[in-house]
Design an enzyme around this catalytic site. Structure first.
Site, mmCIF file in Angstrom:
data_model
loop_
_atom_site.group_PDB
_atom_site.id
_atom_site.type_symbol
_atom_site.label_atom_id
_atom_site.label_comp_id
_atom_site.label_asym_id
_atom_site.label_seq_id
_atom_site.Cartn_x
_atom_site.Cartn_y
_atom_site.Cartn_z
ATOM 1 C CB ILE A 173 139.171 -4.036 18.473
ATOM 2 C CG1 ILE A 173 138.051 -4.345 17.467
ATOM 3 C CG2 ILE A 173 139.347 -2.557 18.651
ATOM 4 C CD1 ILE A 173 136.666 -3.822 17.892
ATOM 5 C CB SER A 174 141.592 -5.968 13.517
ATOM 6 O OG SER A 174 142.438 -7.008 13.926
ATOM 7 C CD GLN A 175 143.605 0.183 9.635
ATOM 8 O OE1 GLN A 175 144.701 -0.306 9.913
ATOM 9 N NE2 GLN A 175 143.438 1.016 8.632
#
Length: 213
Positions: free
Chosen positions: A63-65
């Site tokens: 899950i992206s930053q």
């Protein structure tokens, strides 16, 4: 897991971190404050959900930053009812941000395991993208083109021509380009054949997968 006042407070703190890092668009910050990111992670990671970090979500994906999500979303300059193609559904968090901005979202995932899990999650959470598709993001979605915006959430070794061709004139493609690390790149379609390109700093993404069927 539930969404509590404590989670809301943590989201507000996260939004303040993103403001300090340069995110300015209020509706993007409102999405970060509203969306329960902890529900998109396995329960074991709940304590980490509102740190400005990427986390594993299975199938060798992350899950992206939150900063990256906000940065890419801001670059799209979304207006209500814009048709947005997302390459890399992943956990669905970026999709939820796009939906919060009232975009019509078409999203493609390459990993079968994630595709099934996230599609079920969308139903449970009452998130309603226009389409959730298992397929090859390099090919885009020609049957639903052209798009007002296209966002790629994995590192692409090159810019797929299919994606450029599926942008409306005036549309924006936001894509991290590179192999080991990526340069966030914005393409704006100026005419049938002309694109304006901007490079906007280094990021690190998992690779964009191709031809895995």
């Amino acid at each position: 897991m539930k969404d509590t006042l404590k989670h809301q407070g943590m989201r507000n703190q996260l939004a303040d971190v993103l403001i300090a890092k340069g995110i300015q668009e209020q509706k993007v910050l409102d999405a970060i404050r509203a969306i329960p990111r902890h529900l998109f992670l396995d329960s074991g990671f709940e304590d980490h959900a509102y740190q400005d970090k990427a986390f594993p979500i299975g199938a060798e994906q992350t899950i992206s930053q939150p900063y990256t999500v906000a940065f890419q979303t801001e670059l799209l300059q979304i207006k209500p009812n814009d048709a947005i193609l997302e390459i890399g559904t992943g956990s669905g968090y970026q999709t939820a941000v796009l939906l919060h901005l009232k975009a019509k979202v078409f999203t493609i995932e390459r990993q079968q395991e994630l595709f099934k899990k996230t599609k079920l999650f969308f139903g449970k959470m009452n998130y309603r993208p226009k389409k959730v598709i298992f397929g090859d993001g390099y090919k885009g979605l020609p049957e639903d083109a052209p798009f007002d915006g296209i966002i790629v959430t994995a590192g692409a070794p090159h810019v797929p021509k299919a994606l450029l061709s599926q942008l409306k004139i005036g549309g924006r493609l936001v894509i991290p380009v590179g192999v080991d690390s990526q340069v966030m790149t914005l393409f704006q379609r100026k005419s049938e054949k002309a694109f304006e390109k901007q490079e906007l700093g280094s990021f690190r993404f998992v690779p964009l997968l191709e031809n895995r069927n």
